[in-house]
Enzyme design. Structure first.
Site, PDB file in Angstrom:
ATOM      1  N   GLU A 108      36.776  11.731 -34.545  1.00 43.01           N
ATOM      2  CA  GLU A 108      36.564  12.411 -35.823  1.00 43.01           C
ATOM      3  C   GLU A 108      37.719  12.211 -36.801  1.00 43.01           C
ATOM      4  O   GLU A 108      38.360  13.177 -37.241  1.00 43.01           O
ATOM      5  CB  GLU A 108      36.343  13.911 -35.601  1.00 43.01           C
ATOM      6  CG  GLU A 108      35.180  14.235 -34.682  1.00 43.01           C
ATOM      7  CD  GLU A 108      34.811  15.715 -34.662  1.00 43.01           C
ATOM      8  OE1 GLU A 108      35.589  16.522 -35.202  1.00 43.01           O
ATOM      9  OE2 GLU A 108      33.744  16.049 -34.130  1.00 43.01           O
TER      10      GLU A 108
ATOM     11  N   GLU B 232      29.718  14.030 -28.511  1.00 43.68           N
ATOM     12  CA  GLU B 232      29.871  15.493 -28.456  1.00 43.68           C
ATOM     13  C   GLU B 232      28.614  16.117 -29.047  1.00 43.68           C
ATOM     14  O   GLU B 232      28.105  15.657 -30.066  1.00 43.68           O
ATOM     15  CB  GLU B 232      31.049  16.004 -29.310  1.00 43.68           C
ATOM     16  CG  GLU B 232      32.406  15.796 -28.734  1.00 43.68           C
ATOM     17  CD  GLU B 232      33.519  16.393 -29.610  1.00 43.68           C
ATOM     18  OE1 GLU B 232      33.285  17.417 -30.287  1.00 43.68           O
ATOM     19  OE2 GLU B 232      34.614  15.801 -29.613  1.00 43.68           O
TER      20      GLU B 232
HETATM   21  C1  BG6 Z   1      34.739  18.732 -32.591  1.00 37.46           C
HETATM   22  C2  BG6 Z   1      36.075  18.349 -32.025  1.00 37.46           C
HETATM   23  O1  BG6 Z   1      34.865  18.744 -33.961  1.00 37.46           O
HETATM   24  O2  BG6 Z   1      34.222  19.987 -32.339  1.00 37.46           O
HETATM   25  C3  BG6 Z   1      36.561  19.238 -30.906  1.00 37.46           C
HETATM   26  O3  BG6 Z   1      36.127  16.999 -31.643  1.00 37.46           O
HETATM   27  C4  BG6 Z   1      36.192  20.671 -31.193  1.00 37.46           C
HETATM   28  O4  BG6 Z   1      37.934  19.044 -30.756  1.00 37.46           O
HETATM   29  C5  BG6 Z   1      34.678  20.785 -31.249  1.00 37.46           C
HETATM   30  O5  BG6 Z   1      36.741  21.593 -30.288  1.00 37.46           O
HETATM   31  C6  BG6 Z   1      34.123  22.182 -31.449  1.00 37.46           C
HETATM   32  O6  BG6 Z   1      34.638  22.763 -32.596  1.00 37.46           O
HETATM   33  P1  BG6 Z   1      35.475  24.105 -32.542  1.00 37.46           P
HETATM   34  O7  BG6 Z   1      36.180  24.155 -33.841  1.00 37.46           O
HETATM   35  O8  BG6 Z   1      34.493  25.198 -32.395  1.00 37.46           O
HETATM   36  O9  BG6 Z   1      36.385  23.982 -31.378  1.00 37.46           O
END
Ligand code: BG6
Length: 464
Positions: free
Chosen positions: A170, A368
């Site tokens: 990202e 993800e």
């Molecule tokens: C993604 C990232 O944007 O989302 C992670 O690659 C992140 O590092 C995940 O933890 C979930 O978002 P958040 O802000 O709820 O942890």
């Protein structure tokens, strides 16, 4: 299930797994010779910016518990896992290798392979070493060169065993959060500086890919982008234009150069028109052109909905992406209220088709996808297991749309969730939980959730 058979069957060899990052799971922030990164520093000077004051040293202790954790991965049939190397652990002074870090990462990689879990290793996940930030971070081209040195070092050390690498996770996020809206350190709000950071990050990715090719190793190298399909409020020309500009800034600024080897001309014109061009050096264009990725990782959580600019323009901080359009609240949207993100499963299908039609149908995987929920103890049954049916449903619905995209020819080779076990998040610390395993942050005990059991079956049957 139809007559005991899976209805949504995925391609042979499909990767089923989870993603994580070094800073969010390792803990041991000042152990093992690791130098400070920007998160360690920021926490020292502004702990109040982190949910309940929990900082990056208190993450899930993977540094010490990786062996058991990797067994837990095997227990639920994960065949792949992505994490990141911490730059400031591997090269504390930016130049010399820290042997303790080499041992740690080598052990993790060996343990993964021995347990049948394919490692995907990412080089940068928001974690600039602090000494590099002090000389400007991604604003400084010297840091770009240092990143190439780091990448080369990692490939040389671990490339005999790691066959899937990614340069960045990202990369737009540190631009957006760190240089446009004061959510991440260094908390700058300045579009011109943001553009430079984005451009240099892109160069760093291309240089790392060039280093990989030079090693002549037999693996592949990619990049992981958070793609947020941009939907206009209506077919009205101005709404459509606002959505297209958001797409240029937040998706295509990395997607096009990474996969196609060049920036969209409309983006360059826009940047020039507003006097935001970064400094370029002869050879940059060629560097990007000749170092496109072998594959793409896509993080998908939420769409972006856009309408034409209707709110008053605030130019107190110069031009910002918000000048080109406003967020639009779709009346039919469903929200994950814990994270404040819209849930829109079809977005994953739209991404699949976009990659197929506009990006040479490059091999890609879901790097993800996940649902963060707070106070999950509410859903614990008498046996102590969290009954996270909402998470199972979330994954099922996304997988159905992904399956449709694959049926229609999109070249997707895997699905990794965020995440394997509850971990620390950048600002929300342990507020929202995402894992297949619950982590008790007081005892560091892990307990399987219902979604972990569900995943175990899906991975076993290559579908559901
Ligand atoms: C993604 C990232 O944007 O989302 C992670 O690659 C992140 O590092 C995940 O933890 C979930 O978002 P958040 O802000 O709820 O942890």
């Amino acid at each position: 299930m139809v007559l005991g058979l899976s209805k949504y069957v995925f391609p042979e060899g499909f990767l089923w797994g989870a993603a994580a990052s070094g800073t969010q799971t390792e803990g041991a922030a000042s152990e093992g010779g690791k130098a400070k990164n920007i998160w360690d520093h920021w926490y020292e000077i502004a702990p109040e910016r982190f949910y309940q004051g929990v900082g990056p040293a208190e993450t899930s202790d993977f540094y010490h518990q990786y062996k058991d954790d990797i067994k837990r991965m095997k227990d639920i049939n994960m065949n792949s896992f992505r994490t990141s190397i911490s730059w400031s652990r591997l090269l504390p002074d930016g130049v010399n290798v820290n042997q303790e870090a080499v041992d740690f990462y080598q052990n993790v990689i060996d343990e993964l392979i021995d347990n049948g879990v394919k490692p995907i290793i990412n080089l940068y996940h928001f974690d600039m070493p602090f000494h590099f930030q002090e000389i400007g971070g991604w604003e400084n081209r010297k840091v770009v060169e240092s990143f190439a040195h780091y990448a080369k070092t990692a490939f040389q050390l671990f490339g005999d065993k790691v066959k899937l690498w990614t340069t960045f996770n990202e990369p737009i996020v540190p631009v957006e959060m760190g240089y446009l809206n004061d959510f991440h350190y260094p908390c700058v709000v300045d579009m011109k500086r943001a553009v430079t950071v984005a451009y240099h990050t892109m160069l760093a990715s291309a240089m790392a890919i060039e280093e990989y090719r030079k090693t002549k190793q037999d693996g592949e190298v990619g990049i992981i982008l958070n793609l947020t399909p941009s939907y206009p409020r209506s077919e009205d020309e101005e709404d459509v234009k606002a959505a297209r500009i958001a797409d240029l800034f937040f998706n295509r600024s990395f997607l096009d150069p990474s996969v196609l080897g060049e920036y969209p001309s409309e983006l360059i014109e826009l940047i020039k028109e507003h006097d935001l061009m970064p400094e370029t050096v002869e050879g940059d264009r060629e560097l990007i052109k000749s170092n496109v990725v072998d594959f793409l990782g896509v993080n998908y959580y939420q769409p972006r909905r856009v309408k034409k600019k209707e709110s008053p323009i605030d130019d107190s901080q110069g031009i910002l992406p918000s000048h080109f359009g406003d967020p639009y609240i779709w009346p039919e949207r469903r929200m994950n209220p814990h994270r404040g993100w819209e849930i829109y499963e079809k977005g994953l299908y739209d991404i699949a088709i976009n990659i197929k039609d506009n990006y040479n149908n490059i091999p890609w995987y879901v790097a993800e996808n996940g649902m963060g929920v707070s106070d999950e103890e509410r859903f614990m049954d008498d046996s102590g297991m969290i009954q996270d049916d909402y998470r199972i449903e979330f994954y099922q619905e996304h997988l159905k749309w992904l399956h449709k995209g694959i049926q229609e020819g999109s070249n997707c080779f895997g699905f990794q969730v965020w995440t394997f076990m509850d971990n620390w998040s950048w600002l929300n610390a342990y507020k929202n939980r995402y894992g297949f395993y619950r982590v008790d942050i007081n005892t560091q005990e892990r307990h399987l959730k219902k979604s972990g059991l569900w995943f175990k079956e899906v991975a076993k049957h290559n579908g559901f």
